[in-house]
Structures are given as structure tokens and as C-alpha cells.
Design a protein around this motif. Sequence first.
Motif, mmCIF file in Angstrom:
data_model
loop_
_atom_site.group_PDB
_atom_site.id
_atom_site.type_symbol
_atom_site.label_atom_id
_atom_site.label_comp_id
_atom_site.label_asym_id
_atom_site.label_seq_id
_atom_site.Cartn_x
_atom_site.Cartn_y
_atom_site.Cartn_z
ATOM 1 N N GLY A 1 -13.126 4.266 9.913
ATOM 2 C CA GLY A 1 -12.166 3.173 9.844
ATOM 3 C C GLY A 1 -11.945 2.619 8.450
ATOM 4 O O GLY A 1 -11.258 1.609 8.296
ATOM 5 N N LEU A 2 -12.485 3.269 7.401
ATOM 6 C CA LEU A 2 -12.225 2.801 6.039
ATOM 7 C C LEU A 2 -10.754 2.997 5.733
ATOM 8 O O LEU A 2 -10.220 4.101 5.863
ATOM 9 N N PRO A 3 -10.061 1.932 5.368
ATOM 10 C CA PRO A 3 -8.622 2.054 5.091
ATOM 11 C C PRO A 3 -8.374 2.894 3.834
ATOM 12 O O PRO A 3 -8.936 2.641 2.783
ATOM 13 N N LEU A 4 -7.503 3.887 3.985
ATOM 14 C CA LEU A 4 -7.111 4.761 2.896
ATOM 15 C C LEU A 4 -5.597 4.694 2.752
ATOM 16 O O LEU A 4 -4.885 4.481 3.733
ATOM 17 N N LEU B 1 -13.874 -4.723 -0.715
ATOM 18 C CA LEU B 1 -12.968 -3.601 -0.909
ATOM 19 C C LEU B 1 -11.910 -3.602 0.190
ATOM 20 O O LEU B 1 -12.230 -3.586 1.371
ATOM 21 N N ARG B 2 -10.662 -3.634 -0.188
ATOM 22 C CA ARG B 2 -9.576 -3.675 0.787
ATOM 23 C C ARG B 2 -9.203 -2.270 1.251
ATOM 24 O O ARG B 2 -9.068 -2.022 2.438
ATOM 25 N N HIS B 3 -9.004 -1.355 0.315
ATOM 26 C CA HIS B 3 -8.707 0.031 0.654
ATOM 27 C C HIS B 3 -8.886 0.903 -0.579
ATOM 28 O O HIS B 3 -9.037 0.403 -1.682
ATOM 29 N N THR C 1 1.767 4.978 2.444
ATOM 30 C CA THR C 1 1.351 4.906 3.841
ATOM 31 C C THR C 1 -0.146 4.665 3.890
ATOM 32 O O THR C 1 -0.866 4.978 2.938
ATOM 33 N N PHE C 2 -0.605 4.131 5.007
ATOM 34 C CA PHE C 2 -2.030 3.901 5.232
ATOM 35 C C PHE C 2 -2.522 4.754 6.388
ATOM 36 O O PHE C 2 -1.780 5.049 7.324
ATOM 37 N N PHE C 3 -3.796 5.135 6.306
ATOM 38 C CA PHE C 3 -4.502 5.822 7.384
ATOM 39 C C PHE C 3 -5.970 5.453 7.236
ATOM 40 O O PHE C 3 -6.311 4.621 6.383
ATOM 41 N N ALA C 4 -6.840 6.007 8.055
ATOM 42 C CA ALA C 4 -8.255 5.625 8.003
ATOM 43 C C ALA C 4 -9.142 6.857 8.039
ATOM 44 O O ALA C 4 -8.771 7.898 8.600
#
Length: 129
Positions: free
Chosen positions: A121-124, A76-78, A114-117
Motif C-alpha cells: 500500500g505504499l503510494p507510488l 513520506l507521502r509518496h 498517476t498514482f498506484f500502490a
Amino acid sequence: MLGLKQVHHIAIIATDYARSKAFYCDILGFTLMGEFFREERNSWKGDLALNGHYTIELFSFPEPPARVSHPEACGLRHLAFSVDDIDAAWQLLQQQGVQCEPVRIDPLTGKRFTFFADPDGLPLELYQA
């Protein structure tokens, strides 16, 4: 064909169940539909809904291994969520102390994202619909 209809749910394992439950419910706006402690596994399970639809199973397990995220790892990437107003959502996350990358434009679709975690630390991702 299998006849798949939609994604039923996404399972996430948290190192600190209470912290992650607060993040997904209080910051991202999920609703806690049910919560169960599974004594035999020393594990919490929370069922979270987004806009009334069951979406995430939030688990805790004692001492889960760290997720390999950087550099990109197989799997899973994000997890991406669509929003109507990415600028407003970005601002709200910042006000809650959630660090977001600068808003960018997807070169293939022209859409803003945009990305956040999450706390582990799971990329969202937020993606403007």
C-alpha cells in the motif's frame, strides 16, 4: 551548507519480502544488486537499482506495523518515478494487475501523472517527464 549531492537511496519495509521484490523487479523493472539475510534480525535486505543506480533498500521485518496512509498521514507521502510515456507505463501496469488511478494533469506544471500502490500500500506515482 551540508553539500548534499543527491538522494542516495530510499528504504522500504515490506511485509512479504518475496512478493515486494517481485513487484519492484519484475513489474517496475528494478535490478537486484545484492541480497542479504540478517539472521540476528530475522530480516532480508535487498539492494535494488534503477537504470544502474542504487535506489532502494528493500527490507523485511517480522510483523511490521501497518503504514498509516489514508487519510494523509505525516511523513513520506509518496515515491514518484519519472517516465517518458505515461500512457504506455499505465497500460503495462494494468496488464500486470496493478491498479492505477486515471491519468491526471498537474495543474501547477501541466504534466501528466498517476498514482498506484506497491504490495503493502505504499503510494507510488508515475510522472511524465
